[in-house]
Every structure is written in C-alpha cells, then in structure tokens.
Design a protein around this motif. Sequence first.
Motif, PDB file in Angstrom:
ATOM      1  N   CYS A   1      11.438   9.317   2.854  1.00 12.29           N
ATOM      2  CA  CYS A   1      10.082   9.581   2.366  1.00 12.29           C
ATOM      3  C   CYS A   1       9.198   8.342   2.497  1.00 12.29           C
ATOM      4  CB  CYS A   1      10.115   9.978   0.890  1.00 12.29           C
ATOM      5  SG  CYS A   1      11.327  11.239   0.487  1.00 12.29           S
ATOM      6  N   SER A   2       7.923   8.577   2.673  1.00 13.24           N
ATOM      7  CA  SER A   2       6.937   7.499   2.609  1.00 13.24           C
ATOM      8  C   SER A   2       5.616   8.086   2.140  1.00 13.24           C
ATOM      9  CB  SER A   2       6.768   6.804   3.956  1.00 13.24           C
ATOM     10  OG  SER A   2       6.210   7.688   4.907  1.00 13.24           O
ATOM     11  N   GLU A   3       4.713   7.233   1.729  1.00 15.13           N
ATOM     12  CA  GLU A   3       3.437   7.720   1.206  1.00 15.13           C
ATOM     13  C   GLU A   3       2.529   8.234   2.311  1.00 15.13           C
ATOM     14  OE1 GLU A   3      -0.293   6.127  -1.569  1.00 15.13           O
ATOM     15  OE2 GLU A   3       1.486   4.860  -1.241  1.00 15.13           O
TER      16      GLU A   3
ATOM     17  N   PRO B   1       8.898  -6.366   1.307  1.00 16.44           N
ATOM     18  CA  PRO B   1       7.942  -7.307   0.725  1.00 16.44           C
ATOM     19  C   PRO B   1       6.889  -6.621  -0.135  1.00 16.44           C
ATOM     20  CG  PRO B   1       8.372  -7.867   3.018  1.00 16.44           C
ATOM     21  CD  PRO B   1       9.029  -6.530   2.769  1.00 16.44           C
ATOM     22  N   SER B   2       6.694  -5.321   0.088  1.00  9.38           N
ATOM     23  CA  SER B   2       5.725  -4.573  -0.714  1.00  9.38           C
ATOM     24  C   SER B   2       6.297  -4.105  -2.045  1.00  9.38           C
ATOM     25  CB  SER B   2       5.225  -3.354   0.069  1.00  9.38           C
ATOM     26  OG  SER B   2       4.561  -3.750   1.253  1.00  9.38           O
ATOM     27  N   ALA B   3       7.599  -4.315  -2.254  1.00  9.11           N
ATOM     28  CA  ALA B   3       8.223  -3.824  -3.482  1.00  9.11           C
ATOM     29  C   ALA B   3       7.609  -4.457  -4.724  1.00  9.11           C
ATOM     30  CB  ALA B   3       9.725  -4.082  -3.444  1.00  9.11           C
ATOM     31  N   TRP B   4       7.100  -5.672  -4.583  1.00  7.82           N
ATOM     32  CA  TRP B   4       6.498  -6.373  -5.727  1.00  7.82           C
ATOM     33  C   TRP B   4       5.238  -5.653  -6.209  1.00  7.82           C
ATOM     34  CZ3 TRP B   4       9.822  -8.765  -2.629  1.00  7.82           C
ATOM     35  CH2 TRP B   4      10.610  -9.803  -3.133  1.00  7.82           C
ATOM     36  N   THR B   5       4.509  -5.023  -5.286  1.00  4.17           N
ATOM     37  CA  THR B   5       3.236  -4.389  -5.625  1.00  4.17           C
ATOM     38  C   THR B   5       3.202  -2.958  -5.088  1.00  4.17           C
ATOM     39  OG1 THR B   5       2.264  -5.365  -3.630  1.00  4.17           O
ATOM     40  CG2 THR B   5       1.943  -6.548  -5.729  1.00  4.17           C
ATOM     41  N   PRO B   6       4.012  -2.064  -5.626  1.00  2.00           N
ATOM     42  CA  PRO B   6       4.015  -0.688  -5.141  1.00  2.00           C
ATOM     43  C   PRO B   6       2.666  -0.009  -5.407  1.00  2.00           C
ATOM     44  CG  PRO B   6       5.199  -0.842  -7.206  1.00  2.00           C
ATOM     45  CD  PRO B   6       4.898  -2.251  -6.793  1.00  2.00           C
ATOM     46  N   THR B   7       2.333   0.952  -4.579  1.00  2.00           N
ATOM     47  CA  THR B   7       1.082   1.676  -4.765  1.00  2.00           C
ATOM     48  C   THR B   7       1.177   2.580  -5.984  1.00  2.00           C
ATOM     49  OG1 THR B   7       1.763   3.551  -3.413  1.00  2.00           O
ATOM     50  CG2 THR B   7       0.749   1.684  -2.265  1.00  2.00           C
ATOM     51  N   PRO B   8       0.036   3.007  -6.523  1.00  2.00           N
ATOM     52  CA  PRO B   8       0.074   3.934  -7.669  1.00  2.00           C
ATOM     53  C   PRO B   8       0.868   5.204  -7.382  1.00  2.00           C
ATOM     54  CG  PRO B   8      -2.125   3.015  -7.412  1.00  2.00           C
ATOM     55  CD  PRO B   8      -1.334   2.555  -6.220  1.00  2.00           C
ATOM     56  N   ALA B   9       0.823   5.687  -6.141  1.00  2.00           N
ATOM     57  CA  ALA B   9       1.565   6.908  -5.810  1.00  2.00           C
ATOM     58  C   ALA B   9       3.070   6.676  -5.877  1.00  2.00           C
ATOM     59  CB  ALA B   9       1.158   7.396  -4.418  1.00  2.00           C
TER      60      ALA B   9
END
Length: 317
Positions: A43-45, A79-87
Amino acid sequence: MALRSVAVLLQEPVALFEYGVLAEVFGIDRTDEGVPAFDYRVCSEEARPLDARNGTTVSAAHRLDATLDADLVAVPASPSAWTPTPAVVEALRAAHERGAWIMSVCSGAFSLGAAGILDGRSCTTHWRHAAELAELHPAARVDPDVLYVRDGNIITSAGTAAGIDAALHLVRTELGASVAATISRRMVVPPHRDGGQRQYVERPVPTCDAESLGPVLQWMLEHLDRAFTVDDLAARATMSSRTFARRFVAETGTTPHQWLTDQRVLRARQLLESSDLSMEEVARDAGFGSAALLRHHFAKCTGISPSAFRAQHRVSA
C-alpha cells in the motif's frame, strides 16, 4: 485476530531491504510446504511509482484503504518515517483502534510514534536512532538493546535483519512454531536469535587530549591481558588516584573499570569472530583471566554468551 491478511505501508523513499524482509516472510506463496497463504497487499498513499533510490522505483498495487481490514499493518523503514503524512497517521490509528497487529521495521517505529500508538508501551528501533525516538516520543519506553519488542498487538524491531526476527515471532505466535520454522528454513535464517542489539554496537575508543589521558588509554589497549589497578594507572599518568579517577570520568564518560571492561569485551569479540582460540585462551588474551569471567562480562555487555556470539559471527578463514 488470525493472521491472514498483511498490508505493508510504504513511504517514500522506500528502504528496499526492510521492505524486502516483509515481502520475503509474508509475500511469497509457500502453500506447497504447508504455510497458509497470506492476502498480501503493498500500500501507499499515492498512485505512482515510489522512489527507492539508486535508480530503483517501487509500485504499490493498493492505496491506504487496503489497510482498513488487514490483520497486520507493517511499516518498513523510510527517511519519511519521522514525519508521516496525516493520511498515514490516520491509517495506523484506525488499525490500532480495531485491534489489528501493527509492526515496524527499523525507523518505521517513528511513524508509530507519530501516530501516538507507542505511548505507554515498550518499543525499539535501530540503536543509532533509539535516543532520538525516546526524545521525540517521551511517553514511549524505548529499549535500545533488544532485537524486537512485542507489547500487546504492537511489534517494533531494530535495524534491518531484526525485522526478520520480529516477523517470524509474529508468525510463530499466530500460526505456530512449525510454520515459522518452515519459513525460516526457506530463508536460511535461524527461527529465533538470542541476544540483542548490544552485540552489534561498536564501542569506539574515546578520543582524549594526548597531553592528558590519551597515552594512558593507548597503553591500556596494548596491555589488555595484564592486571592493573587504578593506582597503577594513576602512577603512569603522574596523578593522584583520586585526580586520575575524576579526570578519567570527565574525559571518557565512564569509570576506568567500565572502560577497561568494555575494551576487553571488544577484544574478545574480535577474537571470537576471527580465531579458533578456546574460550580460556580468549579470556586470557582479552584480560579476563578465566572463561567464567569472560562469560559473565561478555553477556552483561552484549546480551549474548561468547559461544553464541561466535556461532553467529565467526568469520571462516
């Protein structure tokens, strides 16, 4: 909740190894060997190829709504794990609220922390990031020494290959030891590893001012097999014992005894990895004197016995 469906939640850029661990355990059809089939969903956003660096892209066949009824939602490193999106945060919270298994691999734990589902729980991540995870999410109880932690239906794992340990633990819990052993045998990995991250953490020699303790530290390293006291070391540094002990802590961050023990354990690690010396010989060369003392200090520092460490890390000639 039975483990039948698995949703792997990718964030860009994708960490291929950690993603590959989940794909290897849950994404391969092994029904011919008696392993139950998993409904495996990537899955991905966003509906587009995701950058995995080094010229590689990864496409997810599902959007985040595929996590809504998954028995396991797994988050590999990014690297995006620190700042996941609201979704992404909402998908993780929804999975947690309905009682699904949630697992992170390496830095994926930061996304779980951002979703608030590590609050009040024991957890882990790669030892290089453990202090930062604890700082960013003070309500979480971060253990930097273990390969993985299960707290309720939340499983967090340390760096890279520790994700295999965590995934096999979940398989063993839900589907039994026989299924976990079958998967591990196909992957050519042990179904269970003893110890924790401490066996992989290097303990470098602290850098000290050459006019202060530097020469003494170097001498200690060159004579680890000898027995000496703080008084002996203070005399070599031309200081009183009290001044030497105080200066040592100030410059190295630890006591002379602990520093020496750490360096002797490091020396023992090197010998266990690269030589066929007996435990008694390793103990003498590293300065512990006996195999019994070696076992005591080695296990205390690394979380694993010397013999188990050698079995896992021995480098053939």
